[in-house]
Write a protein that holds these residues in place. Structure first.
Motif, short mmCIF file in Angstrom:
data_model
loop_
_atom_site.label_atom_id
_atom_site.label_comp_id
_atom_site.label_asym_id
_atom_site.label_seq_id
_atom_site.Cartn_x
_atom_site.Cartn_y
_atom_site.Cartn_z
N GLU A 4 0.61 -1.19 0.32
CA GLU A 4 0.32 0.12 0.13
C GLU A 4 1.54 1.34 -0.06
N ARG A 49 7.14 5.12 -0.52
CA ARG A 49 6.66 4.16 0.60
C ARG A 49 7.58 4.90 2.48
N LYS A 61 2.64 -1.63 4.43
CA LYS A 61 2.18 -1.22 4.90
C LYS A 61 3.05 -0.61 5.99
#
Length: 492
Positions: free
Chosen positions: A321, A328, A363
């Motif tokens: 995600e 990220r 995530k």
């Protein structure tokens, strides 16, 4: 017990003088204690307890255990739940069928019905458990994590936030906020807060909730409506309103006569409803009705409301995600979080059973496992709702290492020999649950070790030799330093 005069007058008219006197007498008697066992985590439950007749895993206890100081309670081996509310099982068993479903528990905290539902759903089903109050949603997530089933999403949203998810759920449970008359014995505050005006406010709020959530139910889907109150305004009158407003069919349940469940008390109406009164059944006040939405039942959600994640995996079997920021980033730190290598992913996959069933979602510095078949549904939920947790949290990154999460330790899909195990004593278990340092035997290996109590997984430590770093969640720890002289347990 001093009950409000207006409540007494209304309820006496509703039940009749004799039944009302028996009700008041029962409210002044001692409350029963009941628990529900977790089929994922069998243990040596003590014999001689009386079964809750409408729940296959429910039991009345002869005395109240010291739950706070029972490690198996914290391990999710059982849930302390009021017996009457376990009647939800009958609605699910008689109308849900055997095919996988997507089910919503709309007003779910603290998690009694959600954990029960999750044990009853057919294989490969998905449960969404929602709570509108933020801090209660965290309690809900904790209880569902301890229960151990991975195919769960916990959300923190208002019922109106669900409305765009049209024809999304096969089954919806609405255990709606109510005036709490059935809680008078359990919670004296409920008496002081009761008023006819509050009953009316609750009735209107309940209708707003049903109106918001009704579009989300698939044609032919099942709505279970429940309260913990006695009056007909929040119960039968609302069921009549749902029937007339939305064309719902009110469905009957097969119940045993000896359960002493009271039926419809609304004059001029005969549709089936189920009211628990504490002077007739062993439990607190509870009301339940089952309704079916008109139209053909549709099991497969199709593509109508589903939104593709459209995120390319960094490695096979792994989704990442990405934040709206470029790259990220670890929240609050602004550093790049490296993705899992194929080798690391292969290690994580060996930690759970049926790993090929799950998508591993990264995530930030955490990796969770979520059922692949429901990835589109998860995306649709994310588009409308605040997600507290989704699936099973597998591991968190600490430096260059991936450390297993507590949720993995108490999950029902942990591979038992994925980590070395150390059986600990009661005293060690309590120390661990207090987030204190634990000393293991000399034979315990270095590194991550799974602690078990009564051969039930309790959590992880990282053994560094002279001591073991406690990996139990800080926010879940037992805060009391007091230990009763006598600890009453539910196990032998």
């Amino acid at each position: 017990m001093e009950l409000p005069v207006s409540f007494a007058d209304y309820t006496r008219t509703l039940l009749g003088d004799e039944d009302y006197k028996e009700l008041v007498t029962s409210l002044e008697s001692e409350q029963s204690v009941s628990i529900r066992l977790n089929p994922l985590k069998p243990f040596a439950f003590r014999s001689g307890e009386h079964a809750v007749p409408w729940c296959t895993s429910g039991f009345y206890l002869e005395e109240r255990p010291t739950f706070t100081f029972d490690p198996l309670f914290h391990a999710g081996c059982y849930y302390v739940q009021e017996a009457s509310s376990m009647f939800v099982e009958q609605a699910l068993k008689q109308y849900m069928g055997e095919e996988p479903v997507v089910m919503l528990d709309l007003c779910a905290a603290p998690g009694g019905k959600s954990t029960h539902i999750r044990s009853l759903l057919p294989d490969n089903s998905l449960l969404i458990a929602n709570e509108v109050i933020r801090n209660r949603s965290q309690i809900l997530a904790e209880n569902l994590t301890k229960w151990g089933h991975p195919d769960v999403v916990v959300t923190n949203s208002d019922p109106s936030d669900f409305t765009p998810l049209e024809d999304f759920f096969d089954v919806i449970l609405t255990d709606v906020p109510c005036s709490g008359e059935g809680m008078f014995r359990k919670d004296p505050v409920a008496i002081s807060e009761w008023s006819p005006e509050n009953v009316e406010i609750c009735r209107q709020r309940q209708r707003r909730i049903i109106a918001d959530i009704w579009p989300c139910l698939k044609p032919g889907g099942i709505l279970i409506y429940s309260t913990c109150t006695y009056n007909t305004k929040e119960n039968e009158e609302n069921i009549r309103w749902i029937r007339d407003e939305f064309g719902a069919e009110v469905l009957p349940l097969d119940v045993a006569e000896e359960w002493n469940i009271t039926g419809n008390l609304l004059q001029g109406e005969s549709f089936p409803v189920y009211r628990f009164l504490p002077h007739k059944t062993q439990g607190e006040g509870f009301f339940l009705a089952v309704l079916r939405k008109p139209g053909m039942s549709v099991r497969n959600s199709g593509d109508k409301q589903l939104i593709s994640l459209a995120i390319a995996p960094e490695t096979p079997g792994l989704r990442v995600e990405k934040s709206r920021e470029k790259g990220r980033k670890v929240q609050g730190k602004g550093k790049q979080t490296p993705g899992l290598s194929k080798e690391q992913l292969a290690i994580l996959q060996k930690w759970i059973f049926t790993a090929d069933k799950y998508e591993f979602i990264q995530k930030g510095g955490n990796v969770s496992a979520f059922p692949k078949c429901y990835i589109p549904e998860l995306s649709a939920l994310q588009s409308s709702l605040r997600i507290v947790q989704a699936g099973l949290e597998i591991a968190g990154q600490k430096g260059k290492d991936w450390i297993p999460c507590h949720a993995l330790a108490v999950s029902g899909i942990l591979v038992s020999d994925a980590f070395p195990c150390e059986e600990i004593s009661y005293e060690q278990a309590i120390a661990y649950l207090r987030k204190e340092a634990v000393t293991l035997s000399d034979a315990a290996p270095r590194g991550v070790v799974l602690l078990t109590y009564k051969h039930v997984p309790l959590g992880f430590v990282k053994n560094i030799g002279n001591r073991a770093n406690n990996l139990y969640p800080q926010e879940w720890r037992i805060r009391s330093g007091y230990l009763p002289e006598t600890v009453v347990k539910v196990h032998s």
